[in-house]
Motif scaffolding. Structure first.
Motif, PDB file in Angstrom:
ATOM      1  N   LYS A   1      32.743  28.523 -52.928  1.00  0.00           N
ATOM      2  CA  LYS A   1      33.610  27.483 -52.362  1.00  0.00           C
ATOM      3  C   LYS A   1      33.504  27.467 -50.837  1.00  0.00           C
ATOM      4  N   PHE A   2      33.529  28.650 -50.216  1.00  0.00           N
ATOM      5  CA  PHE A   2      33.445  28.739 -48.765  1.00  0.00           C
ATOM      6  C   PHE A   2      32.138  28.137 -48.247  1.00  0.00           C
ATOM      7  N   TYR A   3      31.011  28.552 -48.795  1.00  0.00           N
ATOM      8  CA  TYR A   3      29.721  28.086 -48.285  1.00  0.00           C
ATOM      9  C   TYR A   3      29.509  26.591 -48.527  1.00  0.00           C
ATOM     10  N   LYS A   4      30.104  26.060 -49.588  1.00  0.00           N
ATOM     11  CA  LYS A   4      30.025  24.612 -49.809  1.00  0.00           C
ATOM     12  C   LYS A   4      30.887  23.878 -48.786  1.00  0.00           C
ATOM     13  N   GLU A   5      32.134  24.333 -48.621  1.00  0.00           N
ATOM     14  CA  GLU A   5      33.056  23.666 -47.705  1.00  0.00           C
ATOM     15  C   GLU A   5      32.644  23.844 -46.246  1.00  0.00           C
ATOM     16  N   ALA A   6      32.266  25.047 -45.866  1.00  0.00           N
ATOM     17  CA  ALA A   6      31.971  25.335 -44.462  1.00  0.00           C
ATOM     18  C   ALA A   6      30.614  24.817 -44.018  1.00  0.00           C
ATOM     19  N   LEU A   7      29.594  24.925 -44.903  1.00  0.00           N
ATOM     20  CA  LEU A   7      28.226  24.626 -44.473  1.00  0.00           C
ATOM     21  C   LEU A   7      27.499  23.620 -45.360  1.00  0.00           C
ATOM     22  N   GLY A   8      28.152  23.154 -46.408  1.00  0.00           N
ATOM     23  CA  GLY A   8      27.516  22.169 -47.283  1.00  0.00           C
ATOM     24  C   GLY A   8      26.398  22.750 -48.137  1.00  0.00           C
ATOM     25  N   LEU A   9      26.366  24.066 -48.303  1.00  0.00           N
ATOM     26  CA  LEU A   9      25.317  24.686 -49.116  1.00  0.00           C
ATOM     27  C   LEU A   9      25.638  24.496 -50.600  1.00  0.00           C
ATOM     28  N   GLU A  10      24.617  24.170 -51.364  1.00  0.00           N
ATOM     29  CA  GLU A  10      24.768  23.900 -52.795  1.00  0.00           C
ATOM     30  C   GLU A  10      24.020  24.936 -53.613  1.00  0.00           C
ATOM     31  N   GLU A  11      24.549  25.220 -54.788  1.00  0.00           N
ATOM     32  CA  GLU A  11      23.868  26.139 -55.697  1.00  0.00           C
ATOM     33  C   GLU A  11      22.568  25.512 -56.175  1.00  0.00           C
ATOM     34  N   ALA A  12      21.461  26.227 -55.993  1.00  0.00           N
ATOM     35  CA  ALA A  12      20.143  25.747 -56.407  1.00  0.00           C
ATOM     36  C   ALA A  12      19.700  26.408 -57.707  1.00  0.00           C
ATOM     37  N   LYS A  13      20.031  27.693 -57.860  1.00  0.00           N
ATOM     38  CA  LYS A  13      19.735  28.376 -59.118  1.00  0.00           C
ATOM     39  C   LYS A  13      20.614  29.603 -59.242  1.00  0.00           C
ATOM     40  N   ARG A  14      20.692  30.103 -60.467  1.00  0.00           N
ATOM     41  CA  ARG A  14      21.564  31.237 -60.766  1.00  0.00           C
ATOM     42  C   ARG A  14      20.869  32.118 -61.794  1.00  0.00           C
ATOM     43  N   HIS A  15      21.079  33.425 -61.635  1.00  0.00           N
ATOM     44  CA  HIS A  15      20.585  34.385 -62.620  1.00  0.00           C
ATOM     45  C   HIS A  15      21.747  35.265 -63.037  1.00  0.00           C
ATOM     46  N   ASN A  16      22.119  35.181 -64.304  1.00  0.00           N
ATOM     47  CA  ASN A  16      23.142  36.054 -64.868  1.00  0.00           C
ATOM     48  C   ASN A  16      22.421  37.181 -65.606  1.00  0.00           C
ATOM     49  N   HIS A  17      22.616  38.404 -65.158  1.00  0.00           N
ATOM     50  CA  HIS A  17      21.983  39.533 -65.830  1.00  0.00           C
ATOM     51  C   HIS A  17      22.516  39.616 -67.263  1.00  0.00           C
ATOM     52  N   PRO A  18      21.647  39.849 -68.251  1.00  0.00           N
ATOM     53  CA  PRO A  18      22.062  39.838 -69.662  1.00  0.00           C
ATOM     54  C   PRO A  18      23.247  40.747 -69.994  1.00  0.00           C
ATOM     55  N   ASP A  19      23.356  41.898 -69.363  1.00  0.00           N
ATOM     56  CA  ASP A  19      24.486  42.778 -69.698  1.00  0.00           C
ATOM     57  C   ASP A  19      25.705  42.546 -68.794  1.00  0.00           C
ATOM     58  N   GLY A  20      25.642  41.555 -67.915  1.00  0.00           N
ATOM     59  CA  GLY A  20      26.778  41.205 -67.065  1.00  0.00           C
ATOM     60  C   GLY A  20      26.961  42.066 -65.840  1.00  0.00           C
ATOM     61  N   ASP A  21      25.986  42.952 -65.554  1.00  0.00           N
ATOM     62  CA  ASP A  21      26.096  43.843 -64.394  1.00  0.00           C
ATOM     63  C   ASP A  21      26.149  43.096 -63.072  1.00  0.00           C
ATOM     64  N   PHE A  22      25.408  41.995 -62.969  1.00  0.00           N
ATOM     65  CA  PHE A  22      25.354  41.260 -61.706  1.00  0.00           C
ATOM     66  C   PHE A  22      25.012  39.800 -61.945  1.00  0.00           C
ATOM     67  N   ILE A  23      25.317  39.002 -60.939  1.00  0.00           N
ATOM     68  CA  ILE A  23      24.961  37.580 -60.913  1.00  0.00           C
ATOM     69  C   ILE A  23      24.332  37.310 -59.553  1.00  0.00           C
ATOM     70  N   LEU A  24      23.229  36.594 -59.557  1.00  0.00           N
ATOM     71  CA  LEU A  24      22.575  36.145 -58.326  1.00  0.00           C
ATOM     72  C   LEU A  24      22.697  34.628 -58.268  1.00  0.00           C
ATOM     73  N   VAL A  25      23.167  34.122 -57.148  1.00  0.00           N
ATOM     74  CA  VAL A  25      23.259  32.674 -56.948  1.00  0.00           C
ATOM     75  C   VAL A  25      22.532  32.339 -55.652  1.00  0.00           C
ATOM     76  N   TYR A  26      21.622  31.379 -55.721  1.00  0.00           N
ATOM     77  CA  TYR A  26      20.847  30.952 -54.560  1.00  0.00           C
ATOM     78  C   TYR A  26      21.394  29.625 -54.056  1.00  0.00           C
ATOM     79  N   LEU A  27      21.781  29.596 -52.792  1.00  0.00           N
ATOM     80  CA  LEU A  27      22.320  28.398 -52.159  1.00  0.00           C
ATOM     81  C   LEU A  27      21.268  27.805 -51.237  1.00  0.00           C
ATOM     82  N   GLN A  28      21.219  26.481 -51.190  1.00  0.00           N
ATOM     83  CA  GLN A  28      20.279  25.803 -50.303  1.00  0.00           C
ATOM     84  C   GLN A  28      20.969  24.676 -49.555  1.00  0.00           C
TER      85      GLN A  28
END
Length: 124
Positions: free
Chosen positions: A20-47
């Motif tokens: 929410k912050f990066y969208k509101e403050a800088l207009g960055l949008e989610e380009a892709k996401r990787h959810n690790h199968p066991d839920g240990d981590f999530i990677l979200v790439y903003l552009q």
């Protein structure tokens, strides 16, 4: 041999709050996401929708304590085409953490305390 920038990474405690912050403050949008199968981590790439460079947000399920950012001397830098409007927007958001009026720049802090330098287009 030629090297090109791809992305920078920061780790975040609250992924939704950071998105929410990066969208509101800088207009960055989610380009892709990787959810690790066991839920240990999530990677979200903003552009930014202009360059190919990404900001990777990493959320770690088991991380509960804030990240140690040291002296916070490492930061991102973003160029904006309307510096005065951006300044007022960030001032209204309450996220400006440092100003250098002599240099004509300022910094904003995200929910985890990472700084982003805001530069007017003319600086480059």
């Amino acid at each position: 041999m030629k090297f090109t920038f791809n992305h920078n990474n920061i780790n975040v405690l609250d992924l939704e709050k950071s998105l929410k912050f990066y969208k509101e403050a800088l207009g960055l949008e989610e380009a892709k996401r990787h959810n690790h199968p066991d839920g240990d981590f999530i990677l979200v790439y903003l552009q930014d929708g202009v360059t190919e460079h990404s900001l990777e947000l990493t959320w770690l399920r088991d991380r509960k304590e804030p990240y140690n950012l040291g002296d916070n001397e490492i930061h991102l830098a973003i160029v904006v085409d309307d510096f005065d409007t951006a300044y007022e927007h960030h001032k209204n958001m309450g996220c400006i953490c440092y100003e250098n009026k002599e240099m004509g720049i300022y910094f904003i802090a995200d929910p985890d305390g990472y700084w982003t330098e805001i530069l007017p287009h003319k600086v480059l």
